[in-house]
Design a protein around this motif. Structure first.
Motif, mmCIF file in Angstrom:
data_model
loop_
_atom_site.group_PDB
_atom_site.id
_atom_site.type_symbol
_atom_site.label_atom_id
_atom_site.label_comp_id
_atom_site.label_asym_id
_atom_site.label_seq_id
_atom_site.Cartn_x
_atom_site.Cartn_y
_atom_site.Cartn_z
ATOM 1 N N GLU A 94 0.835 -1.214 0.000
ATOM 2 C CA GLU A 94 0.000 0.000 0.000
ATOM 3 C C GLU A 94 0.864 1.256 0.000
ATOM 4 N N VAL A 95 1.728 1.340 -1.010
ATOM 5 C CA VAL A 95 2.583 2.508 -1.165
ATOM 6 C C VAL A 95 2.430 3.069 -2.574
ATOM 7 N N CYS A 96 2.931 4.280 -2.754
ATOM 8 C CA CYS A 96 2.968 4.923 -4.056
ATOM 9 C C CYS A 96 4.350 4.718 -4.677
ATOM 10 N N ARG A 97 4.394 4.811 -6.005
ATOM 11 C CA ARG A 97 5.672 4.569 -6.689
ATOM 12 C C ARG A 97 6.779 5.465 -6.154
ATOM 13 N N ASP A 98 6.496 6.734 -5.869
ATOM 14 C CA ASP A 98 7.556 7.625 -5.406
ATOM 15 C C ASP A 98 7.985 7.312 -3.979
ATOM 16 N N ASP A 99 7.155 6.599 -3.204
ATOM 17 C CA ASP A 99 7.592 6.158 -1.877
ATOM 18 C C ASP A 99 8.781 5.202 -1.994
ATOM 19 N N VAL A 100 8.748 4.350 -2.993
ATOM 20 C CA VAL A 100 9.845 3.397 -3.179
ATOM 21 C C VAL A 100 11.149 4.133 -3.448
ATOM 22 N N THR A 101 11.071 5.240 -4.180
ATOM 23 C CA THR A 101 12.261 6.054 -4.424
ATOM 24 C C THR A 101 12.810 6.628 -3.123
ATOM 25 N N VAL A 102 11.910 7.061 -2.232
ATOM 26 C CA VAL A 102 12.330 7.573 -0.924
ATOM 27 C C VAL A 102 13.078 6.483 -0.151
ATOM 28 N N PHE A 103 12.536 5.274 -0.142
ATOM 29 C CA PHE A 103 13.183 4.182 0.586
ATOM 30 C C PHE A 103 14.494 3.754 -0.085
ATOM 31 N N GLU A 104 14.569 3.879 -1.382
ATOM 32 C CA GLU A 104 15.826 3.547 -2.067
ATOM 33 C C GLU A 104 16.940 4.485 -1.611
ATOM 34 N N ARG A 105 16.618 5.779 -1.503
ATOM 35 C CA ARG A 105 17.624 6.735 -1.018
ATOM 36 C C ARG A 105 17.990 6.439 0.435
ATOM 37 N N THR A 106 16.977 6.110 1.240
ATOM 38 C CA THR A 106 17.223 5.836 2.655
ATOM 39 C C THR A 106 18.084 4.599 2.839
ATOM 40 N N MET A 107 17.801 3.544 2.095
ATOM 41 C CA MET A 107 18.605 2.330 2.203
ATOM 42 C C MET A 107 20.027 2.554 1.714
ATOM 43 N N SER A 108 20.188 3.363 0.687
ATOM 44 C CA SER A 108 21.531 3.670 0.199
ATOM 45 C C SER A 108 22.336 4.411 1.263
ATOM 46 N N ALA A 109 21.673 5.312 2.003
ATOM 47 C CA ALA A 109 22.359 6.028 3.081
ATOM 48 C C ALA A 109 22.663 5.099 4.252
ATOM 49 N N ALA A 110 21.749 4.151 4.530
ATOM 50 C CA ALA A 110 21.950 3.226 5.646
ATOM 51 C C ALA A 110 22.991 2.166 5.328
ATOM 52 N N HIS A 111 23.191 1.881 4.033
ATOM 53 C CA HIS A 111 24.154 0.867 3.583
ATOM 54 C C HIS A 111 25.113 1.502 2.573
ATOM 55 N N PRO A 112 26.003 2.384 3.021
ATOM 56 C CA PRO A 112 26.859 3.097 2.057
ATOM 57 C C PRO A 112 27.770 2.187 1.254
ATOM 58 N N ALA A 113 28.061 0.979 1.753
ATOM 59 C CA ALA A 113 28.940 0.068 1.017
ATOM 60 C C ALA A 113 28.168 -0.909 0.149
ATOM 61 N N ALA A 114 26.842 -0.727 0.043
ATOM 62 C CA ALA A 114 25.997 -1.679 -0.686
ATOM 63 C C ALA A 114 25.411 -1.061 -1.946
ATOM 64 N N ALA A 115 25.010 -1.930 -2.843
ATOM 65 C CA ALA A 115 24.223 -1.529 -4.012
ATOM 66 C C ALA A 115 22.772 -1.867 -3.715
ATOM 67 N N VAL A 116 21.884 -0.891 -3.857
ATOM 68 C CA VAL A 116 20.469 -1.076 -3.526
ATOM 69 C C VAL A 116 19.670 -1.280 -4.807
ATOM 70 N N ALA A 117 18.921 -2.366 -4.837
ATOM 71 C CA ALA A 117 18.014 -2.645 -5.954
ATOM 72 C C ALA A 117 16.587 -2.455 -5.480
ATOM 73 N N ALA A 118 15.735 -1.896 -6.330
ATOM 74 C CA ALA A 118 14.342 -1.636 -5.972
ATOM 75 C C ALA A 118 13.429 -2.054 -7.117
ATOM 76 N N ALA A 119 12.259 -2.550 -6.765
ATOM 77 C CA ALA A 119 11.248 -2.914 -7.765
ATOM 78 C C ALA A 119 9.879 -2.548 -7.227
ATOM 79 N N PHE A 120 9.005 -2.145 -8.128
ATOM 80 C CA PHE A 120 7.650 -1.725 -7.767
ATOM 81 C C PHE A 120 6.670 -2.355 -8.747
ATOM 82 N N ALA A 121 5.540 -2.839 -8.230
ATOM 83 C CA ALA A 121 4.489 -3.404 -9.074
ATOM 84 C C ALA A 121 3.193 -2.644 -8.829
#
Length: 296
Positions: A94-121
């Motif tokens: 129950e999220v909007c497409r742009d919410d996933v973008t927000v979480f992608e940025r947040t996960m990238s900041a929380a995991h600076p040494a990781a590559a973050v992959a995101a998918a939305f349906a």
């Protein structure tokens, strides 16, 4: 098999800090964040044969059209949880497409040494033959995000996302339900879904389709990797039909006491479970689960 696990103590500090995170006052949370880190040790493997993965399952009710909508506060609180608990997998309903973008940025900041992959349906609207939309016009649906170390095979060989619409739907609900997965190279598949909410028989059919036709079908096609599913399956923790009715042999799950679950395939182990108070920002708690996955 249902597994009941203990509640971790670290989410209280995270929930308090998330309000400050949303307003930009991060420094005020440093002490609490340090305490949270001590009670939630990192994601290093506890066995040479396993890899630890932290999963955060959330239903954020953020369409803006439902009574449980909180004006975006659920997203703000969830962003704080991601920052403090650093999950490797976040599954969103129950999220909007742009919410996933927000979480992608947040996960990238929380995991600076990781590559973050995101998918939305996006969830299709049976009446309009277009995606259901949030109040702001963005597509509405489900999302999944995974952080993989840049030095791992997952980062170097790439990830694959896939999604689909269930063949069985609730005829009384114009919102058609979907599933979405990210296959993290040879490590594991991370999936989410939001099953039918008004017909338990349909929800059960959708759960079975995902765990058999989709997951086991991929295994028969040669993609035999562990599964981590975080989802709002709309099958109650106490009641019938329950989640056990849709689990293939050897699968395990743990729940939030309501209708959300984390499900793992044979060979994976559920290590800990925390039900997170979302402070009235949505009509579901958060579910934070640590999983030990077999190494490929």
């Amino acid at each position: 098999m249902r597994v009941r696990l203990g509640h971790g103590p670290g989410w209280v500090a995270a929930a308090a800090c998330s309000v400050l995170l949303a307003t930009g006052s991060l420094s005020a949370c440093d002490a609490d964040r340090a305490a949270s880190a001590r009670t939630n040790p990192g994601h290093a493997s506890t066995s040479p044969d396993t890899t630890d993965v932290r999963v955060l399952q959330l239903n954020l009710c953020n369409s803006g059209r439902a009574a449980c909508y909180s004006g975006g506060d659920a997203v703000d609180l969830a962003v704080g949880l991601v920052h403090d608990h650093r999950p490797d997998v976040v599954t969103l309903n129950e999220v909007c497409r742009d919410d996933v973008t927000v979480f992608e940025r947040t996960m990238s900041a929380a995991h600076p040494a990781a590559a973050v992959a995101a998918a939305f349906a996006p969830a299709p609207d049976r009446l309009t033959h277009r995606p259901v939309t949030c109040r702001d016009g963005e597509d509405f649906g489900d999302g999944v995000l995974v952080a993989a170390p840049r030095s791992s095979q997952a980062a170097t060989t790439g990830n694959r996302s896939r999604s689909g619409v269930y063949p069985v739907q609730d005829a009384a609900d114009p919102e058609e339900r979907v599933w979405v997965c990210i296959d993290v190279a040879t490590r594991f598949a991370a999936c989410t879904t939001h099953a039918a909410s008004t017909d338990a028989a349909v929800a059960l059919s959708q759960c079975r389709h995902l765990l058999t036709s989709v997951v086991q079908g991929a295994a028969r096609a040669g993609t035999r990797i562990p599964l981590v599913l975080g989802a709002d399956l709309n099958l109650p923790a106490t009641g019938s039909p329950g989640v056990e009715a849709c689990l293939p042999g050897g699968y395990q799950h743990t729940d939030d006491g309501g209708v959300q679950d984390v499900v793992v395939s044979p060979g994976a182990e559920l290590r800990s479970r925390t039900v997170v108070d979302m402070e009235g920002t949505t009509d579901h708690p958060g579910l934070l689960v640590d999983v030990a996955l077999p190494r490929p």
